[in-house]
Write a protein that holds these residues in place. Structure first.
Motif, short mmCIF file in Angstrom:
data_model
loop_
_atom_site.label_atom_id
_atom_site.label_comp_id
_atom_site.label_asym_id
_atom_site.label_seq_id
_atom_site.Cartn_x
_atom_site.Cartn_y
_atom_site.Cartn_z
N GLY A 522 0.84 -1.19 0.00
CA GLY A 522 0.00 0.00 0.00
C GLY A 522 0.87 1.24 0.00
N ASP A 523 0.58 2.20 -0.84
CA ASP A 523 1.48 3.35 -1.01
C ASP A 523 0.80 4.65 -0.62
OD1 ASP A 523 0.05 4.35 -3.41
OD2 ASP A 523 0.90 2.57 -4.38
N SER A 524 1.62 5.72 -0.65
CA SER A 524 1.16 7.04 -0.21
C SER A 524 0.22 7.70 -1.19
CB SER A 524 2.38 7.94 0.03
OG SER A 524 3.17 8.03 -1.14
N SER A 525 0.16 7.22 -2.43
CA SER A 525 -0.76 7.80 -3.40
C SER A 525 -2.15 7.18 -3.31
CB SER A 525 -0.21 7.62 -4.82
OG SER A 525 -0.08 6.24 -5.13
N GLY A 526 -2.33 6.24 -2.39
CA GLY A 526 -3.64 5.63 -2.19
C GLY A 526 -3.87 4.37 -2.96
N GLY A 527 -2.83 3.80 -3.59
CA GLY A 527 -2.99 2.61 -4.40
C GLY A 527 -2.50 1.36 -3.69
N ILE A 528 -3.01 0.19 -4.16
CA ILE A 528 -2.58 -1.11 -3.68
C ILE A 528 -2.03 -1.88 -4.87
CG2 ILE A 528 -3.29 -3.26 -2.56
CD1 ILE A 528 -5.58 -1.75 -1.27
N SER A 529 -0.86 -2.47 -4.71
CA SER A 529 -0.22 -3.19 -5.81
C SER A 529 0.16 -4.59 -5.36
CB SER A 529 1.02 -2.44 -6.30
OG SER A 529 1.90 -2.14 -5.23
N LEU A 530 0.19 -5.53 -6.35
CA LEU A 530 0.51 -6.93 -6.12
C LEU A 530 1.83 -7.24 -6.83
CD1 LEU A 530 -1.07 -9.24 -4.65
CD2 LEU A 530 -1.82 -9.98 -6.93
N TRP A 531 2.78 -7.90 -6.13
CA TRP A 531 4.12 -8.10 -6.65
C TRP A 531 4.51 -9.58 -6.58
CZ3 TRP A 531 6.99 -3.83 -8.33
CH2 TRP A 531 6.44 -2.57 -8.04
N ARG A 541 -2.50 -3.85 -9.94
CA ARG A 541 -2.55 -2.61 -9.14
C ARG A 541 -3.96 -2.06 -9.14
NH1 ARG A 541 0.22 1.63 -6.90
NH2 ARG A 541 -0.47 3.73 -7.40
N ALA A 542 -4.40 -1.62 -7.96
CA ALA A 542 -5.68 -0.93 -7.80
C ALA A 542 -5.37 0.50 -7.35
CB ALA A 542 -6.56 -1.64 -6.78
N PRO A 543 -5.47 1.49 -8.23
CA PRO A 543 -5.06 2.86 -7.88
C PRO A 543 -6.16 3.61 -7.13
CG PRO A 543 -5.73 2.76 -10.18
CD PRO A 543 -5.86 1.37 -9.64
N ASP A 544 -5.72 4.55 -6.33
CA ASP A 544 -6.61 5.54 -5.68
C ASP A 544 -7.77 4.89 -4.93
OD1 ASP A 544 -5.03 7.53 -6.85
OD2 ASP A 544 -6.22 7.46 -8.70
N VAL A 545 -7.47 3.87 -4.16
CA VAL A 545 -8.54 3.22 -3.40
C VAL A 545 -8.71 3.85 -2.03
CG1 VAL A 545 -8.26 1.05 -4.65
CG2 VAL A 545 -6.95 1.45 -2.57
N HIS A 546 -7.66 4.45 -1.50
CA HIS A 546 -7.74 5.15 -0.22
C HIS A 546 -7.05 6.51 -0.38
CE1 HIS A 546 -9.35 1.88 2.21
NE2 HIS A 546 -8.46 1.06 1.65
N PRO A 547 -7.78 7.58 -0.64
CA PRO A 547 -7.16 8.90 -0.79
C PRO A 547 -6.37 9.28 0.46
CG PRO A 547 -9.45 8.93 -1.50
CD PRO A 547 -9.23 7.60 -0.86
N GLY A 548 -5.13 9.71 0.23
CA GLY A 548 -4.26 10.09 1.33
C GLY A 548 -3.28 9.02 1.74
N GLY A 549 -3.48 7.78 1.28
CA GLY A 549 -2.52 6.73 1.58
C GLY A 549 -3.16 5.50 2.19
N ILE A 561 -7.65 -9.86 1.26
CA ILE A 561 -6.81 -8.76 1.75
C ILE A 561 -7.72 -7.66 2.28
CG2 ILE A 561 -5.06 -7.04 1.16
CD1 ILE A 561 -4.05 -9.89 1.08
N LEU A 562 -7.41 -7.18 3.49
CA LEU A 562 -8.15 -6.07 4.09
C LEU A 562 -7.25 -4.85 4.11
CD1 LEU A 562 -10.85 -5.35 5.55
CD2 LEU A 562 -9.64 -5.80 7.70
N SER A 563 -7.77 -3.72 3.69
CA SER A 563 -6.98 -2.48 3.63
C SER A 563 -7.68 -1.38 4.41
CB SER A 563 -6.78 -2.03 2.17
OG SER A 563 -8.03 -1.69 1.58
N GLY A 564 -6.87 -0.51 5.00
CA GLY A 564 -7.38 0.66 5.71
C GLY A 564 -6.52 1.87 5.39
N GLY A 565 -7.15 3.04 5.30
CA GLY A 565 -6.40 4.21 4.86
C GLY A 565 -6.69 5.45 5.65
N LYS A 566 -6.14 6.52 5.16
CA LYS A 566 -6.30 7.83 5.80
C LYS A 566 -7.74 8.31 5.71
CE LYS A 566 -4.15 12.40 5.97
NZ LYS A 566 -3.14 13.30 5.37
#
Length: 910
Positions: A522-531, A541-549, A561-566
């Protein structure tokens, strides 16, 4: 004659003939240059070797100093015990008509003669500090004057001045210098108690070591056994030694010397005939047992929330690891850390927890304080020696028994500043310190050994985690870096992962590992990527899923996968192609940014937020409830309700929380917009609270039940003005307010508690007031200022009371002023006192100091040689303290950790 316009005068220069160098001279010059370069290189190598040898010698000297101090303290304790035994034997002989024998100290004096009395005592703490010889003059039973060295005297007297020395303690494995700040105290000769014989109640030496700590209240001993050698450096850097307190029998005033003051005279009660401010007062027969922690460190740390196999929620705040059983409403605490905990990891197999701390250099936690309880067992001595370590280190412990299994970096300076990340994999532990160095440790043998160390980044490292299924892969991430690190027999291979395209995130904030082995970031631009961990390439990659990171990622037991953001939202994704299944779900509007995620054995989701809250719920029902709710900005305000069974706190975050002591839970809350600094509860109605703000001199009277404002006012046009103290009178007819712009304001209160009229505005105070107390009859106000001043005011006239007899026998409804008759000697001895309180039964005094320590003294504490019991847990600056439930509980609040601690006071040194 001047040159014509447009032309310049011509100057002729005469050149001396120049001798070109011959080939032989050129060769000679080159040879000389080579010799000079060779010599310079040899000198450089020798200098480097010499520096290494000097550093090694310094380390050995420091080690031997610790051993010498320990030997001296142990010897002094043996002598003390022998003297006590001989005193008992002498009393028995005297009762039988036999002549008493000389004490151990007398025999030492006779055996050593008078020549040793003139030797100077000195100690080298990476430098050479010494004190000139000063022979003792202790009265003996036969009236003779002893020339015994001061370290063996019966009645050594302690000075109260302190200073801080910054002392080098060697070098880290990376070669950078390490230093340690330590406090020092001087020793003077002590006069005998006026009411007793010279040898009857004389101060005796007790155990001390330079490596002792005050981690728990029953670990630490007095430093009297060392005499002047450990404290002779107290006045270095100061203009003059601090004077001892004085008691004027004619005026019946106790005169103390705090800071740079010329002396503060404090009226003593009329029934006090005599005070010896140099006598030794025993520590109280109580100890502090941490009962409950209202706090969670979610603001600045990651991976700080874990669910144990026992079902307990594991998190940390200050230097305490909390293990909370939510269902049974119980807490356990791991309390062996010596400074703020910064990271934690739980082993997947077994019951091991690794917790890392930052380094600390605070004089309040150093053992060079002379009035702690003596150490009474070898186990306490070992614990004290270990807990005194100031450098950053890791502790590995069993969460079933709360016993430490092993430590890393306690003695060898392996880490610098703090441990920012920890991760287990089998018998390996990986740690990252604040200098971005990653180190691997083999913990299989119980004696951790470092196998590899490498610097992995130049910017901040947020975390380094072992892959959940591929044990030879480690992922580190942070600001401007994202690395896949593989381990093999030859060491570490760092593979830098790069994003393709133009929209590259600045930070990787979180990682997780799928059941198929892929790495989720999970990155600071709000996206989630798989590597792909083998090719180091992005798969999806799923971009801009959580604005702010994306601040938190978690692999659920169902493989999702569970994600939480700003944005304070949760989303559930498939692990193969990052398709959203559930969400986005708003957890709570007032709980702030999601910081970390964890899943319990029952499948419930635990969410830690940056406002220091912990919530629990599930994605299916979309219901989350708060199980930890506390402040997230510095807490300074603390007030106890008249029933003694509840208390209220306020913070810079504006929250006003009311807590119940018996149930250890939050029962009511209100909001003060703009931030609150101090609080007072109306004695006539516990629901009415007066709150002082942190800007503009703002204060309000709030109905905490209705969460409504009854009255509001501003006392200053300056936004920098803080209401530093506020307090209702015991009869609820007055309200007094102190502001940081040196004002003391008296207001009258209407009978319905809704109207407030200013009657006095005292502006002649030399410095801001920080503590205010009312007399029980609501006629007198006592204040303490930042410049260590004590003053009394008449509530009806607003005038300063300068007649001691008018305040001498006043009974006080509160005891928040540290500079008062009962605790003034503590303030002189401990310059870092922040807050004070007296128990309702009049037995104990409690203080907090700037190191985060909480101390209990016997009341009244009218001597600078009073011992205490002590406990730690808060970060630096425990900002307030109060007794509740008639003195059976103690409440402390923290400024830096924003936590509220409830302590149980246990008697008889249990």
């Amino acid at each position: 004659m001047s040159a014509p316009y447009g032309r310049r005068p011509v100057h002729c220069a005469v050149f001396e003939p120049f001798d070109f160098p011959t080939p032989s001279s050129v060769t000679r010059s080159l040879v000389q240059d080579r010799h000079v370069a060779s010599w310079n290189e040899m000198i450089g190598v020798e200098n480097a070797s010499l520096r290494e040898r000097v550093a090694e010698l310094e380390r050995k000297v420091h080690h031997y100093e610790d051993e010498m101090v320990l030997m001296r303290s142990t010897t002094a304790d043996v002598l003390r015990r022998m003297t006590q035994m001989e005193a008992t034997i002498a009393s028995l002989r005297g009762s039988r008509g036999m002549s008493p024998s000389n004490s151990v100290f007398d025999r030492l004096a006779n055996a050593n003669g008078t020549s040793r009395a003139t030797r100077s005592s000195s100690i080298s703490n990476r430098g050479q500090f010494s004190t000139p010889p000063s022979p003792a003059r202790t009265p003996q039973e036969n009236g003779a004057t002893s020339t015994l060295p001061r370290k063996y005297q019966k009645n050594p007297r302690l000075s109260n001045g302190t200073s801080t020395l910054n002392i080098p303690t060697g070098r880290s494995p990376r070669g950078s210098p390490l230093r340690k700040s330590m406090s020092t105290l001087d020793v003077k000769r002590q006069t005998p108690d006026a009411n007793n014989n010279a040898g009857a109640n004389a101060a005796t030496p007790s155990v001390m070591s330079k490596s002792f700590s005050s981690k728990s209240s029953n670990r630490l001993g007095s430093l009297r056994s060392l005499g002047p050698s450990m404290r002779s450096v107290t006045n270095i850097g100061s203009h003059q030694p601090m004077k001892d307190p004085q008691f004027n029998e004619d005026e019946r005033e106790l005169r103390v010397f705090v800071g740079n003051s010329r002396g503060i005279s404090i009226p003593a009660p009329s029934d006090v005939v005599e005070v010896n401010p140099l006598r030794e007062i025993a520590e109280p027969d109580y100890r502090l047992k941490l009962e409950w922690v209202h706090g969670y460190h979610g603001k600045r740390s990651r991976n700080n929330l874990h669910i144990l196999n026992t079902g307990e929620v594991c998190y940390f705040v200050g230097s305490i690891v909390v293990l909370e059983n939510v269902a049974e409403k119980k807490q356990r605490h791991y309390t062996e850390h010596t400074c703020d905990i910064t990271s934690i990891a739980v082993h997947s197999n077994g019951f091991l927890v690794a917790s890392g701390q930052s380094s600390r250099h605070l004089q309040g936690r150093n053992i060079l304080s002379p009035h702690r309880k003596p150490i009474s067992s070898e186990r306490e001595l070992d614990a004290a020696l270990e807990s005194e370590q100031t450098q950053a280190h890791i502790r590995i412990w069993d969460y079933a028994t709360l016993k430490t299994k092993m430590t890393i970096g306690v003695y060898d300076n392996s880490f610098e500043r703090s441990i920012v990340s920890l991760s287990f994999s089998g018998h390996q532990l990986v740690a990252v310190d604040e200098k971005h160095f990653l180190s691997f440790w083999d913990i299989s043998s119980g004696n951790p050994k470092r196998t590899t160390m490498k610097k992995v980044a130049n910017e901040s490292v947020f975390s380094a985690q072992f892959h959940s299924s591929l044990t030879n892969i480690l992922v580190s991430h942070g600001k401007s870096h994202f690395n896949f690190i593989t381990t093999n027999a030859n060491g570490l291979n760092v593979n830098e992962v790069k994003f393709e395209g133009r929209d590259k995130p600045k930070c990787i904030l979180s990682v997780a590992f799928t059941d198929q082995g892929a790495i989720v970031a999970g990155d600071s631009s709000g996206g989630i990527s798989l590597w792909d961990p083998k090719t180091f390439k992005m798969v999806s990659r799923a971009p801009d899923v959580h604005p702010g990171g994306v601040f938190a990622l978690l692999t659920l037991r169902n493989g999702h996968i569970l994600s939480g953001g700003k944005d304070q939202r949760l989303s559930e994704w498939t692990a193969q192609d990052l398709v959203r299944i559930h969400g986005p779900l708003v957890v709570a509007d007032d709980c702030g940014t999601i910081r970390t995620l964890a899943q319990g054995p029952d499948g419930m989701i635990y969410v830690g937020t940056m406002t220091n809250s912990i919530l629990v719920g599930d994605m299916r029902s979309a219901q989350f409830r708060c199980i930890v709710r506390t402040h997230h900005e510095p807490v300074c305000g603390l007030a106890v309700h008249s029933n003694g069974s509840s208390f209220t706190t306020c913070s810079n975050d504006g929250n006003i929380f009311m807590w119940d002591v018996a149930s250890m839970s939050l029962i009511r809350e209100a909001m003060f917009l703009g931030g609150a600094h101090c609080i007072s509860i109306c004695p006539a109605n516990d629901a009415i609270v007066a709150v002082g703000g942190i800007s503009g001199g703002t204060w309000r009277v709030v109905d905490s039940v209705e969460n409504s404002i009854i009255f509001a006012s501003n006392e200053s046009e300056s936004q920098e003005s803080v209401v530093s103290a506020i307090r209702f009178s015991p009869d609820s007819k007055f309200l007094v307010i102190a502001t940081s712009d040196k004002r003391l304001i008296f207001l009258s209160v209407s009978s319905n508690l809704k109207r407030y009229a200013k009657i006095h505005d005292c502006q002649g105070i030399s410095s801001p007031v920080f503590a205010v107390d009312w007399s029980s009859d609501s006629k007198i106000v006592r204040i303490n200022t930042r410049n260590n001043e004590l003053a009394f005011y008449c509530a009806s006239s607003g005038k300063l009371l300068d007649e001691p007899d008018r305040v001498r026998d006043a009974e006080w409804a509160s005891t928040t002023c540290p500079l008062r008759y009962e605790t003034a000697c503590i303030v002189q001895t401990e310059p870092g006192v922040i807050a004070a309180s007296g128990s309702q039964n009049g037995v104990l005094n409690a203080i907090t100091v700037d190191s985060g320590a909480v101390r209990l003294y016997s009341n009244p504490t009218t001597s600078i040689n009073a011992r205490y019991v002590e406990a730690f847990g808060h970060s630096a600056n425990a900002s307030n303290v109060a007794f509740v439930q008639s003195g059976s509980r103690l409440i402390t609040v923290g400024s830096e950790d924003a936590a509220v601690f409830q302590w149980r006071i246990e008697g008889n040194r249990i």
